[in-house]
Design a protein around this motif. Sequence first.
Motif, PDB file in Angstrom:
ATOM      1  N   GLY A  25      50.088  46.431  24.962  1.00 45.25           N
ATOM      2  CA  GLY A  25      48.985  47.378  24.852  1.00 45.25           C
ATOM      3  C   GLY A  25      47.698  46.850  25.453  1.00 45.25           C
ATOM      4  N   ASN A  26      47.816  45.842  26.318  1.00 48.89           N
ATOM      5  CA  ASN A  26      46.642  45.273  26.970  1.00 48.89           C
ATOM      6  C   ASN A  26      46.356  46.082  28.231  1.00 48.89           C
ATOM      7  N   ARG A  27      45.528  47.121  28.082  1.00 52.31           N
ATOM      8  CA  ARG A  27      45.286  48.021  29.207  1.00 52.31           C
ATOM      9  C   ARG A  27      44.490  47.350  30.319  1.00 52.31           C
ATOM     10  N   VAL A  28      43.645  46.398  29.950  1.00 51.89           N
ATOM     11  CA  VAL A  28      42.874  45.679  30.964  1.00 51.89           C
ATOM     12  C   VAL A  28      43.810  44.813  31.802  1.00 51.89           C
ATOM     13  N   GLY A  29      44.660  44.022  31.119  1.00 50.55           N
ATOM     14  CA  GLY A  29      45.627  43.194  31.837  1.00 50.55           C
ATOM     15  C   GLY A  29      46.554  44.038  32.690  1.00 50.55           C
ATOM     16  N   LEU A  30      46.963  45.196  32.165  1.00 50.94           N
ATOM     17  CA  LEU A  30      47.836  46.106  32.896  1.00 50.94           C
ATOM     18  C   LEU A  30      47.169  46.583  34.183  1.00 50.94           C
ATOM     19  N   ALA A  31      45.904  46.983  34.068  1.00 55.30           N
ATOM     20  CA  ALA A  31      45.179  47.510  35.233  1.00 55.30           C
ATOM     21  C   ALA A  31      45.110  46.467  36.345  1.00 55.30           C
ATOM     22  N   PHE A  32      44.820  45.219  35.969  1.00 55.84           N
ATOM     23  CA  PHE A  32      44.677  44.190  37.000  1.00 55.84           C
ATOM     24  C   PHE A  32      46.031  43.722  37.531  1.00 55.84           C
ATOM     25  N   ALA A  33      47.076  43.751  36.693  1.00 55.33           N
ATOM     26  CA  ALA A  33      48.423  43.421  37.189  1.00 55.33           C
ATOM     27  C   ALA A  33      48.871  44.469  38.203  1.00 55.33           C
ATOM     28  N   GLN A  34      48.595  45.740  37.902  1.00 58.66           N
ATOM     29  CA  GLN A  34      48.933  46.815  38.848  1.00 58.66           C
ATOM     30  C   GLN A  34      48.172  46.635  40.162  1.00 58.66           C
ATOM     31  N   GLN A  35      46.915  46.260  40.049  1.00 57.85           N
ATOM     32  CA  GLN A  35      46.101  46.053  41.248  1.00 57.85           C
ATOM     33  C   GLN A  35      46.667  44.924  42.105  1.00 57.85           C
ATOM     34  N   ASN A  36      47.005  43.785  41.469  1.00 55.26           N
ATOM     35  CA  ASN A  36      47.526  42.624  42.216  1.00 55.26           C
ATOM     36  C   ASN A  36      48.868  42.945  42.874  1.00 55.26           C
ATOM     37  N   TYR A  37      49.697  43.671  42.145  1.00 54.66           N
ATOM     38  CA  TYR A  37      51.006  44.053  42.706  1.00 54.66           C
ATOM     39  C   TYR A  37      50.804  44.989  43.895  1.00 54.66           C
ATOM     40  N   ALA A  38      49.870  45.929  43.737  1.00 52.97           N
ATOM     41  CA  ALA A  38      49.588  46.876  44.827  1.00 52.97           C
ATOM     42  C   ALA A  38      49.066  46.152  46.062  1.00 52.97           C
ATOM     43  N   GLU A  39      48.245  45.116  45.835  1.00 49.69           N
ATOM     44  CA  GLU A  39      47.713  44.359  46.967  1.00 49.69           C
ATOM     45  C   GLU A  39      48.857  43.689  47.740  1.00 49.69           C
ATOM     46  N   MET A  40      49.823  43.118  47.007  1.00 45.50           N
ATOM     47  CA  MET A  40      50.967  42.510  47.678  1.00 45.50           C
ATOM     48  C   MET A  40      51.748  43.551  48.467  1.00 45.50           C
ATOM     49  N   LEU A  41      51.980  44.707  47.849  1.00 44.16           N
ATOM     50  CA  LEU A  41      52.720  45.769  48.522  1.00 44.16           C
ATOM     51  C   LEU A  41      51.984  46.259  49.763  1.00 44.16           C
ATOM     52  N   ALA A  42      50.640  46.305  49.668  1.00 46.83           N
ATOM     53  CA  ALA A  42      49.840  46.750  50.816  1.00 46.83           C
ATOM     54  C   ALA A  42      49.993  45.793  51.983  1.00 46.83           C
ATOM     55  N   VAL A  43      49.943  44.499  51.684  1.00 49.19           N
ATOM     56  CA  VAL A  43      50.089  43.489  52.747  1.00 49.19           C
ATOM     57  C   VAL A  43      51.481  43.567  53.366  1.00 49.19           C
ATOM     58  N   ALA A  62      52.442  51.134  47.013  1.00 50.70           N
ATOM     59  CA  ALA A  62      51.169  50.550  46.568  1.00 50.70           C
ATOM     60  C   ALA A  62      50.208  51.604  46.049  1.00 50.70           C
ATOM     61  N   LEU A  63      50.167  52.756  46.717  1.00 52.51           N
ATOM     62  CA  LEU A  63      49.159  53.766  46.388  1.00 52.51           C
ATOM     63  C   LEU A  63      49.230  54.255  44.942  1.00 52.51           C
ATOM     64  N   PRO A  64      50.427  54.607  44.405  1.00 58.23           N
ATOM     65  CA  PRO A  64      50.481  55.041  42.998  1.00 58.23           C
ATOM     66  C   PRO A  64      50.003  53.963  42.027  1.00 58.23           C
ATOM     67  N   LEU A  65      50.329  52.706  42.322  1.00 57.39           N
ATOM     68  CA  LEU A  65      49.894  51.614  41.444  1.00 57.39           C
ATOM     69  C   LEU A  65      48.379  51.496  41.428  1.00 57.39           C
ATOM     70  N   ILE A  66      47.761  51.606  42.604  1.00 61.69           N
ATOM     71  CA  ILE A  66      46.299  51.510  42.679  1.00 61.69           C
ATOM     72  C   ILE A  66      45.663  52.661  41.921  1.00 61.69           C
ATOM     73  N   LYS A  67      46.209  53.850  42.061  1.00 58.85           N
ATOM     74  CA  LYS A  67      45.651  55.017  41.355  1.00 58.85           C
ATOM     75  C   LYS A  67      45.787  54.845  39.841  1.00 58.85           C
ATOM     76  N   CYS A  68      46.925  54.302  39.388  1.00 53.77           N
ATOM     77  CA  CYS A  68      47.110  54.030  37.950  1.00 53.77           C
ATOM     78  C   CYS A  68      46.113  52.978  37.475  1.00 53.77           C
ATOM     79  N   SER A  69      45.918  51.948  38.289  1.00 56.39           N
ATOM     80  CA  SER A  69      44.976  50.886  37.936  1.00 56.39           C
ATOM     81  C   SER A  69      43.563  51.444  37.775  1.00 56.39           C
ATOM     82  N   MET A  70      43.143  52.259  38.746  1.00 55.63           N
ATOM     83  CA  MET A  70      41.791  52.844  38.689  1.00 55.63           C
ATOM     84  C   MET A  70      41.656  53.784  37.493  1.00 55.63           C
ATOM     85  N   ALA A  71      42.712  54.552  37.221  1.00 50.97           N
ATOM     86  CA  ALA A  71      42.665  55.479  36.078  1.00 50.97           C
ATOM     87  C   ALA A  71      42.543  54.711  34.769  1.00 50.97           C
ATOM     88  N   SER A  72      43.300  53.601  34.650  1.00 49.61           N
ATOM     89  CA  SER A  72      43.241  52.786  33.428  1.00 49.61           C
ATOM     90  C   SER A  72      41.854  52.190  33.242  1.00 49.61           C
TER      91      SER A  72
END
Length: 458
Positions: free
Chosen positions: A299-317, A324-334
């Motif tokens: 239930g750590n929404r902050v940790g979740l948001a940043f994990a999604q962001q880091n994963y999306a960054e890897m996928l983007a590269v 990557a795009l859905p993960l980034i949108k979920c991260s921003m929404a969280s």
Amino acid sequence: YDVIDAIEALHDRAMLQRKDGSDEVRFSMYETIRTYALERLAEEERESAQRRHCHYFTGRAEKLTAFELYEAARYKRNGRLFEIEGDDMLAAHNWALKTNIELAARLAVAMLPYLVERVAPTLRRRVFDETVRLSRGAIDENLFCRLLSRRSRLNRTLGAMKLAVEDANECLVIAKRLGVKEVEAECLISRGVANIHFHKMKEAEEDIRQALTLAKEIKHNALESLALAGLANVVMRQGDMDGARGHFEEVVRRCRAANNHGAEAKHLGCLAFIAWHEGQEEDAHAFYQRSISLHEEVGNRVGLAFAQQNYAEMLAVLDKTDEALPLIKCSMASIREIGMNYADYGPTLTLGLLELKKGNKDEAIRLAKAALEKAAEVEERLWVSIIYYYLAFIHAQRDEVSEAEACLGESSKWTATDGLPSEELVLVHGFIDLAQARALLLQGGDEASAQVADLLAK
């Protein structure tokens, strides 16, 4: 039942508002009614109510701090209570600053997890800076020592590494004199991690190994895991990826054994980073997915948001934009859902990276500037520096040498005290040199050719 009936009657008359979303039903006054009621209280009654309010929420914060253990059930409940009662705790802290500095210091120490995850950096800094200023020489040394240790940790999370070291140094003197080994180990880890950012690897390793020895001596498993994670970062920066992986795997094993799922999720992200950079994409995907799953479970929404962001960054590269795009949108929404709008500069920058990958450099620059504005507004110095570096990188790719150099100059200003990792500065200087070389080649002539050769050699 009289109290329950009275509350229900006040709610029915729109004198109270109901707050859902936790395990228990809560009621609160509307702000206008609360302000009017305070004005109507006699001065001594108001003083008594504020004192009781402050003592109650100081005790609550100190009990809730146990959620740093990150056991799933406890984290979900206590983390949510921190969110619900955070405003009350900040109000209690403001009152204590004026009337009882010891209570203010206790509250600041206990509130750190809440402040780090859910409060804007400018407010976090103000809470601690004012508390430390008023506490100096006015409270018990042991408590002041813990306050300094917490501020050092806070400054580290904000990227203010020089300030983190200053607090750690002062705190270490006090902790050693008092024999508070737990705080001494905390400060050694804090200073060690800061020195990693300054590329002082020898000093960082000495501090972290000393902290590890202290943690083992006092049998403090959480601090021992933190020290091992710090040591993993040292050896990773020294190029020993196998050594770093071994340390992180040990930390993950310890966290799993202690049901410390939040910390396990965080360090799985570190293993994902190593796997990615060693070309082990399948492992990296698995680590990131497990990390995200654990953050959701805890239930750590902050940790979740940043994990999604880091994963999306890897996928983007890796040019996996559709994933990557859905993960980034979920991260921003969280991030926005939990009221951390100021912190979406990271996902915004990753969106810019996605646009850059698609060749949309103008849109990449627009998004980077939007991220820059947000990071500068909340004084996230390291992020501002990184975003300027990123802009310099794009301008250099477009052969816009003067713009690239201007951005790099701004990046250096923001990291005058904290320092952007040197290999990244070398990299962007390299791209600027290449841009200058391309511009000279277009001019032609023997002199230009000689300069191009020098630039390419650099």
